[in-house]
Design a protein around this motif. Structure first.
Motif, PDB file in Angstrom:
ATOM      1  N   PRO A  71       9.251   8.693  -6.070  1.00  0.00           N
ATOM      2  CA  PRO A  71       9.417   7.434  -5.341  1.00  0.00           C
ATOM      3  C   PRO A  71      10.841   6.895  -5.384  1.00  0.00           C
ATOM      4  CG  PRO A  71       7.400   7.386  -6.613  1.00  0.00           C
ATOM      5  CD  PRO A  71       8.140   8.621  -7.037  1.00  0.00           C
ATOM      6  N   ALA A  72      11.562   7.122  -6.481  1.00  0.00           N
ATOM      7  CA  ALA A  72      12.947   6.655  -6.575  1.00  0.00           C
ATOM      8  C   ALA A  72      13.823   7.349  -5.539  1.00  0.00           C
ATOM      9  CB  ALA A  72      13.488   6.895  -7.978  1.00  0.00           C
ATOM     10  N   PHE A  73      13.610   8.643  -5.329  1.00  0.00           N
ATOM     11  CA  PHE A  73      14.383   9.342  -4.310  1.00  0.00           C
ATOM     12  C   PHE A  73      14.052   8.800  -2.925  1.00  0.00           C
ATOM     13  CE2 PHE A  73      14.430  12.369  -0.855  1.00  0.00           C
ATOM     14  CZ  PHE A  73      15.792  12.637  -0.794  1.00  0.00           C
ATOM     15  N   ILE A  74      12.782   8.566  -2.648  1.00  0.00           N
ATOM     16  CA  ILE A  74      12.388   8.057  -1.324  1.00  0.00           C
ATOM     17  C   ILE A  74      13.104   6.751  -1.022  1.00  0.00           C
ATOM     18  CG2 ILE A  74      10.457   7.134   0.013  1.00  0.00           C
ATOM     19  CD1 ILE A  74       8.661   9.158  -1.505  1.00  0.00           C
ATOM     20  N   SER A  75      13.122   5.852  -1.980  1.00  0.00           N
ATOM     21  CA  SER A  75      13.791   4.564  -1.782  1.00  0.00           C
ATOM     22  C   SER A  75      15.285   4.755  -1.525  1.00  0.00           C
ATOM     23  CB  SER A  75      13.562   3.675  -3.007  1.00  0.00           C
ATOM     24  OG  SER A  75      14.132   2.398  -2.805  1.00  0.00           O
ATOM     25  N   HIS A  76      15.907   5.645  -2.294  1.00  0.00           N
ATOM     26  CA  HIS A  76      17.339   5.918  -2.116  1.00  0.00           C
ATOM     27  C   HIS A  76      17.604   6.543  -0.749  1.00  0.00           C
ATOM     28  CE1 HIS A  76      21.416   7.222  -2.783  1.00  0.00           C
ATOM     29  NE2 HIS A  76      21.078   8.500  -2.732  1.00  0.00           N
ATOM     30  N   ALA A  77      16.781   7.505  -0.338  1.00  0.00           N
ATOM     31  CA  ALA A  77      16.968   8.163   0.948  1.00  0.00           C
ATOM     32  C   ALA A  77      16.840   7.165   2.090  1.00  0.00           C
ATOM     33  CB  ALA A  77      15.951   9.290   1.111  1.00  0.00           C
ATOM     34  N   LEU A  78      15.907   6.239   1.983  1.00  0.00           N
ATOM     35  CA  LEU A  78      15.759   5.223   3.013  1.00  0.00           C
ATOM     36  C   LEU A  78      16.986   4.317   3.076  1.00  0.00           C
ATOM     37  CD1 LEU A  78      12.009   4.358   2.471  1.00  0.00           C
ATOM     38  CD2 LEU A  78      12.995   5.219   4.591  1.00  0.00           C
ATOM     39  N   ASP A  79      17.520   3.956   1.917  1.00  0.00           N
ATOM     40  CA  ASP A  79      18.746   3.138   1.889  1.00  0.00           C
ATOM     41  C   ASP A  79      19.870   3.832   2.649  1.00  0.00           C
ATOM     42  OD1 ASP A  79      17.592   1.141   0.370  1.00  0.00           O
ATOM     43  OD2 ASP A  79      18.378   1.893  -1.547  1.00  0.00           O
ATOM     44  N   VAL A  80      20.049   5.111   2.362  1.00  0.00           N
ATOM     45  CA  VAL A  80      21.124   5.870   2.996  1.00  0.00           C
ATOM     46  C   VAL A  80      20.882   6.000   4.501  1.00  0.00           C
ATOM     47  CG1 VAL A  80      22.213   8.145   3.146  1.00  0.00           C
ATOM     48  CG2 VAL A  80      21.708   7.151   0.905  1.00  0.00           C
ATOM     49  N   ALA A  81      19.673   6.379   4.883  1.00  0.00           N
ATOM     50  CA  ALA A  81      19.361   6.591   6.297  1.00  0.00           C
ATOM     51  C   ALA A  81      19.520   5.308   7.105  1.00  0.00           C
ATOM     52  CB  ALA A  81      17.946   7.136   6.447  1.00  0.00           C
ATOM     53  N   GLU A  82      19.082   4.201   6.548  1.00  0.00           N
ATOM     54  CA  GLU A  82      19.167   2.929   7.266  1.00  0.00           C
ATOM     55  C   GLU A  82      20.606   2.480   7.483  1.00  0.00           C
ATOM     56  OE1 GLU A  82      16.606   0.548   4.857  1.00  0.00           O
ATOM     57  OE2 GLU A  82      14.775   1.463   5.669  1.00  0.00           O
ATOM     58  N   GLU A  83      21.509   2.973   6.648  1.00  0.00           N
ATOM     59  CA  GLU A  83      22.931   2.672   6.837  1.00  0.00           C
ATOM     60  C   GLU A  83      23.556   3.532   7.928  1.00  0.00           C
ATOM     61  OE1 GLU A  83      24.712   3.294   3.049  1.00  0.00           O
ATOM     62  OE2 GLU A  83      23.808   1.509   2.133  1.00  0.00           O
ATOM     63  N   GLU A  84      22.959   4.695   8.208  1.00  0.00           N
ATOM     64  CA  GLU A  84      23.578   5.662   9.121  1.00  0.00           C
ATOM     65  C   GLU A  84      23.178   5.505  10.582  1.00  0.00           C
ATOM     66  OE1 GLU A  84      26.024   7.311   8.450  1.00  0.00           O
ATOM     67  OE2 GLU A  84      26.044   7.437   6.267  1.00  0.00           O
ATOM     68  N   GLY A  85      22.036   4.912  10.850  1.00  0.00           N
ATOM     69  CA  GLY A  85      21.647   4.739  12.241  1.00  0.00           C
ATOM     70  C   GLY A  85      20.146   4.657  12.420  1.00  0.00           C
ATOM     71  N   PHE A  86      19.724   4.410  13.651  1.00  0.00           N
ATOM     72  CA  PHE A  86      18.299   4.251  13.942  1.00  0.00           C
ATOM     73  C   PHE A  86      17.564   5.576  13.764  1.00  0.00           C
ATOM     74  CE2 PHE A  86      14.624   4.520  16.739  1.00  0.00           C
ATOM     75  CZ  PHE A  86      13.920   3.386  16.350  1.00  0.00           C
ATOM     76  N   PHE A  87      16.385   5.520  13.166  1.00  0.00           N
ATOM     77  CA  PHE A  87      15.539   6.713  13.044  1.00  0.00           C
ATOM     78  C   PHE A  87      14.076   6.315  13.048  1.00  0.00           C
ATOM     79  CE2 PHE A  87      16.312   5.216   8.769  1.00  0.00           C
ATOM     80  CZ  PHE A  87      15.136   5.448   8.065  1.00  0.00           C
ATOM     81  N   LEU A  88      13.265   7.240  13.486  1.00  0.00           N
ATOM     82  CA  LEU A  88      11.820   7.101  13.462  1.00  0.00           C
ATOM     83  C   LEU A  88      11.345   7.684  12.134  1.00  0.00           C
ATOM     84  CD1 LEU A  88       9.464   8.206  16.372  1.00  0.00           C
ATOM     85  CD2 LEU A  88       8.966   8.772  14.011  1.00  0.00           C
ATOM     86  N   LEU A  89      10.542   6.935  11.423  1.00  0.00           N
ATOM     87  CA  LEU A  89      10.096   7.338  10.084  1.00  0.00           C
ATOM     88  C   LEU A  89       8.647   7.797  10.113  1.00  0.00           C
ATOM     89  CD1 LEU A  89      10.371   7.424   6.940  1.00  0.00           C
ATOM     90  CD2 LEU A  89       9.750   4.998   6.940  1.00  0.00           C
ATOM     91  N   GLU A  90       8.408   8.984   9.565  1.00  0.00           N
ATOM     92  CA  GLU A  90       7.049   9.470   9.319  1.00  0.00           C
ATOM     93  C   GLU A  90       6.786   9.372   7.820  1.00  0.00           C
ATOM     94  OE1 GLU A  90       5.927  13.367  10.595  1.00  0.00           O
ATOM     95  OE2 GLU A  90       7.101  13.233  12.437  1.00  0.00           O
ATOM     96  N   VAL A  91       5.768   8.644   7.444  1.00  0.00           N
ATOM     97  CA  VAL A  91       5.365   8.569   6.042  1.00  0.00           C
ATOM     98  C   VAL A  91       4.104   9.407   5.867  1.00  0.00           C
ATOM     99  CG1 VAL A  91       4.734   7.079   4.118  1.00  0.00           C
ATOM    100  CG2 VAL A  91       6.312   6.231   5.881  1.00  0.00           C
ATOM    101  N   THR A  92       4.196  10.484   5.124  1.00  0.00           N
ATOM    102  CA  THR A  92       3.041  11.339   4.862  1.00  0.00           C
ATOM    103  C   THR A  92       2.506  11.025   3.473  1.00  0.00           C
ATOM    104  OG1 THR A  92       3.901  13.110   6.251  1.00  0.00           O
ATOM    105  CG2 THR A  92       2.245  13.718   4.623  1.00  0.00           C
ATOM    106  N   SER A  93       1.275  10.544   3.423  1.00  0.00           N
ATOM    107  CA  SER A  93       0.664  10.193   2.135  1.00  0.00           C
ATOM    108  C   SER A  93      -0.797  10.621   2.158  1.00  0.00           C
ATOM    109  CB  SER A  93       0.761   8.684   1.884  1.00  0.00           C
ATOM    110  OG  SER A  93       0.224   8.348   0.621  1.00  0.00           O
ATOM    111  N   GLY A  94      -1.218  11.315   1.100  1.00  0.00           N
ATOM    112  CA  GLY A  94      -2.567  11.860   1.093  1.00  0.00           C
ATOM    113  C   GLY A  94      -2.718  12.853   2.228  1.00  0.00           C
ATOM    114  N   THR A  95      -3.778  12.717   2.997  1.00  0.00           N
ATOM    115  CA  THR A  95      -4.002  13.638   4.111  1.00  0.00           C
ATOM    116  C   THR A  95      -3.512  13.077   5.444  1.00  0.00           C
ATOM    117  OG1 THR A  95      -6.221  12.760   4.501  1.00  0.00           O
ATOM    118  CG2 THR A  95      -6.029  14.620   2.972  1.00  0.00           C
TER     119      THR A  95
END
Length: 273
Positions: A87-111
């Motif tokens: 989870p710590a990496f996910i939060s960090h990756a989102l911080d970085v991505a949100e600084e770089e530009g617009f993106f569509l996010l897919e969250v895969t959890s469980g099935t």
């Protein structure tokens, strides 16, 4: 050598350019099942996106989902094996991505998969317009996918960022390299994250072990960067005729493309030979 398992990537492999399973593929899968062979799906998709095709492929029981992070038993609707991202990496990756530009996010959890409605409407802008209908059919729509993804209690086996701009994707990837996770470019301007050490090759090896089959008796069929590990590690790696050059190089042989019976050729020529 007699092969016992064939693992088929979905997009660009089992599915044609219109996201359909060809009748020739259905017939070949049925023949393989009747011969006692195991045909498995090996996809970056989560289970809810794979089981959409279950009725067309009754001879397929197992799906290696989320780019190797999960083995799913479609016959009994259960997760057999799963590895999640930190989870710590996910939060960090989102911080970085949100600084770089617009993106569509897919969250895969469980099935399942969780997405924002306003982002799904931007699928074409982000190079994944062909999946927009699938998103609407299979996703759980939530108000804020970014906040949901940051929750430590939301276990995620895979994460996808679909950027509107290739340069933004590349800048984000450069900043996240060295983090230990597996990062793979996909689609036009997307990237996929998996837990350290996880890829489709690992997923195929785990399924083979589960079924008591040596890895040397497996075949993998794919077309893209996230297929490289399984193309290299399987007993026989098969590249589709539409495969990227890197996939062709990683494979042992090549068959026709996904619009011209390549999967049926792989099954008939190598699994059932």
């Amino acid at each position: 050598m007699a092969f016992e398992i064939i693992a088929l990537d979905m997009d660009g492999t089992l599915l044609d350019s219109r996201k359909r399973v060809l009748p020739s593929s259905v017939a070949a899968v049925e023949r393989a099942a009747a011969a006692g062979k195991t045909v498995a799906i090996c996809s970056g998709r989560c289970p809810v996106m794979v089981t959409k095709y279950r009725d067309e492929l009754p001879g397929v029981r197992y799906a290696i989902c989320c780019a190797g992070a999960m083995i799913y038993d479609m016959e009994h609707d259960r997760v057999v094996d799963e590895t999640n991202l930190d989870p710590a990496f996910i939060s960090h990756a989102l911080d970085v991505a949100e600084e770089e530009g617009f993106f569509l996010l897919e969250v895969t959890s469980g099935t399942g998969i969780y997405m924002q409605a306003d982002e799904m409407s931007q699928a074409a802008r982000c190079g994944v317009g062909i999946y927009e209908q699938l998103y609407h059919e299979t996703s759980t729509v939530i108000a804020d996918a970014h906040a949901f993804a940051r929750r430590p209690d939301v276990l995620q086996s895979k994460l996808n960022f679909h950027f509107a701009d290739v340069a933004a994707r590349d800048r984000c990837r450069a900043r996240l390299e060295g983090s230990g996770v597996v990062i793979t470019n996909c689609e036009r301007s997307s990237m996929e994250f998996s837990a350290p050490g996880i890829d489709k090759g690992v997923g195929l090896a785990r399924l083979a072990a589960l079924l008591g089959v040596p890895e040397s008796s497996t075949i993998s069929v794919g077309d893209a960067e996230n297929d490289l590990a399984m193309l290299r590690s399987a007993g026989l790696g098969v590249a589709m005729g539409n495969a990227l050059p890197c996939a062709v190089e990683a494979a042992d042989v090549q068959v026709a493309d996904n619009d011209h019976d390549g999967v049926a050729e792989a099954i008939e020529r190598y699994l059932l030979a």
